[in-house]
Write a protein that holds these residues in place. Structure first.
Motif, PDB file in Angstrom:
ATOM      1  N   LEU A  48      34.361  49.675  65.733  1.00  0.00           N
ATOM      2  CA  LEU A  48      33.753  49.867  64.589  1.00  0.00           C
ATOM      3  C   LEU A  48      32.624  50.612  64.612  1.00  0.00           C
ATOM      4  N   LEU A  49      32.270  51.136  65.795  1.00  0.00           N
ATOM      5  CA  LEU A  49      31.232  52.346  65.752  1.00  0.00           C
ATOM      6  C   LEU A  49      31.715  53.494  65.172  1.00  0.00           C
ATOM      7  N   ALA A  50      33.072  53.633  64.872  1.00  0.00           N
ATOM      8  CA  ALA A  50      33.712  54.761  64.064  1.00  0.00           C
ATOM      9  C   ALA A  50      33.417  54.592  62.621  1.00  0.00           C
ATOM     10  N   LEU A  51      32.799  53.420  62.045  1.00  0.00           N
ATOM     11  CA  LEU A  51      32.804  53.290  60.749  1.00  0.00           C
ATOM     12  C   LEU A  51      31.883  54.126  60.007  1.00  0.00           C
ATOM     13  N   PRO A  52      30.741  54.408  60.813  1.00  0.00           N
ATOM     14  CA  PRO A  52      29.700  55.309  59.765  1.00  0.00           C
ATOM     15  C   PRO A  52      30.474  56.815  59.754  1.00  0.00           C
ATOM     16  N   LEU A  53      31.243  57.136  60.768  1.00  0.00           N
ATOM     17  CA  LEU A  53      31.807  58.604  60.443  1.00  0.00           C
ATOM     18  C   LEU A  53      33.038  58.280  59.362  1.00  0.00           C
ATOM     19  N   VAL A  54      33.696  57.370  59.339  1.00  0.00           N
ATOM     20  CA  VAL A  54      34.815  57.033  58.255  1.00  0.00           C
ATOM     21  C   VAL A  54      34.111  56.924  56.800  1.00  0.00           C
ATOM     22  N   THR A  55      32.875  56.394  56.787  1.00  0.00           N
ATOM     23  CA  THR A  55      32.118  56.359  55.330  1.00  0.00           C
ATOM     24  C   THR A  55      31.701  57.759  55.128  1.00  0.00           C
ATOM     25  N   HIS A  56      31.244  58.353  56.060  1.00  0.00           N
ATOM     26  CA  HIS A  56      30.475  59.923  55.806  1.00  0.00           C
ATOM     27  C   HIS A  56      31.854  60.573  55.320  1.00  0.00           C
ATOM     28  N   LEU A  57      32.801  60.539  55.884  1.00  0.00           N
ATOM     29  CA  LEU A  57      34.137  61.306  55.321  1.00  0.00           C
ATOM     30  C   LEU A  57      34.702  60.824  53.793  1.00  0.00           C
ATOM     31  N   HIS A  58      34.379  59.660  53.673  1.00  0.00           N
ATOM     32  CA  HIS A  58      34.772  59.045  52.155  1.00  0.00           C
ATOM     33  C   HIS A  58      33.625  59.680  51.284  1.00  0.00           C
ATOM     34  N   ILE A  59      32.305  59.810  51.739  1.00  0.00           N
ATOM     35  CA  ILE A  59      31.331  60.215  50.842  1.00  0.00           C
ATOM     36  C   ILE A  59      31.694  61.938  50.609  1.00  0.00           C
TER      37      ILE A  59
END
Ligand SMILES: [Zn+2]
Ligand SMILES: [Zn+2]
Length: 275
Positions: A48-59
């Motif tokens: 789940l530590l990867a979630l901020p990165l995934v969110t960043h890519l989504h943005i």
């Protein structure tokens, strides 16, 4: 704009996507596709530590689709990038473009802007709710602006809206099967929700939500959180400049661009009239 040239453009556009996504979904199911991400049994919570990165890519996908809607990528890839980002952010490119062009044309007009910031929509949650309920209405209004508000056009748009909703459902099903339950529920879904709330916050704060006493209009923000946002998302919070000149990929460059332009003009003037 393509949707101006053909009455049935949007229904054909979403209809094409509906057929395409249905075919992809059927193929994945027929082949017994297991999903890109591992199963719950193999899952480790630290992923789940990867979630901020995934969110960043989504943005970033939202930042890029915005730039595409102003033609800011090289012409050869602009549409392609827009379509790909439209699949990631679920809205698809055409509706994004229609809605966003309307925002530039009718900024903060309560009736015509898809996400107006006004006295009536001033709080963040009120504003977000208004956007959710208003977008489909605005898609229909832009159709009636072009082709007239008649009985026939109303039922035509109803059928189009039905096609768009069906396309949305099949697209989300595609993402679910493609990623697998872990990827979908722990990454794609949260990133989509946070991304949606983020873009609404962006639309809200950049139309001067923090200083209602000054009135509502596009402003530049570059303090605190916004300073960071400008450095990782191509200057998106320089929204005042973006409304002045939408063809800059990074509106933070507005002043430098204008200065260089003025210098070019001055140099040309100094060189004197040409024979
Ligand atoms: Zn704006
Ligand atoms: Zn724009």
């Amino acid at each position: 704009m393509r949707f101006r040239h053909r009455r049935a453009f949007y229904v054909l556009y979403d209809g094409t996507y509906l057929v395409l996504f249905s075919a992809i979904l059927a193929t994945m199911l027929a082949l017994g596709w297991q999903g890109l991400t591992p199963t719950w049994a193999e899952f480790n919570w630290w992923w789940l530590l990867a979630l901020p990165l995934v969110t960043h890519l989504h943005i970033l996908a939202s930042v890029f689709i915005h730039n595409c809607s102003h033609g800011n990528f090289p012409k050869a890839i602009n549409r392609l990038v827009g379509e790909l980002c439209g699949i990631i952010v679920l809205t698809r490119y055409a509706s994004w473009e229609i809605i966003h062009r309307r925002h530039h044309k009718y900024s903060d007009d309560l009736d015509k802007d898809p996400h107006p910031l006004t006295k009536e929509t001033a709080g963040y949650w009120k504003f977000t709710w208004h956007t959710i309920t208003n977008v489909e209405r605005q898609l229909q209004m832009q159709f009636f602006d072009l082709y007239g508000d008649t009985e026939e056009n109303r039922s035509f748009e109803k059928r189009r809206a039905f096609t768009s909703y069906a396309t949305n459902i099949v697209l989300i099903a595609c993402w679910y099967v493609f990623l697998g339950p872990v990827g979908f529920f722990l990454f794609f879904l949260p990133a989509s929700v946070i991304g949606f709330l983020h873009i609404n916050h962006f639309n809200w704060c950049t139309h001067n939500a923090h200083k209602p006493e000054e009135g509502y209009f596009p402003v530049n923000l570059d303090h605190g959180y916004y300073w960071v946002g400008n450095r990782i998302w191509f200057g998106i919070y320089y929204h005042g400049y973006h409304h002045k000149q939408a063809n800059l990929f990074n509106p933070m460059r507005y002043e430098a661009f204008q200065k260089a332009k003025a210098e070019r003009l001055a140099a040309r003037k100094a060189a004197g009239p040409r024979a």
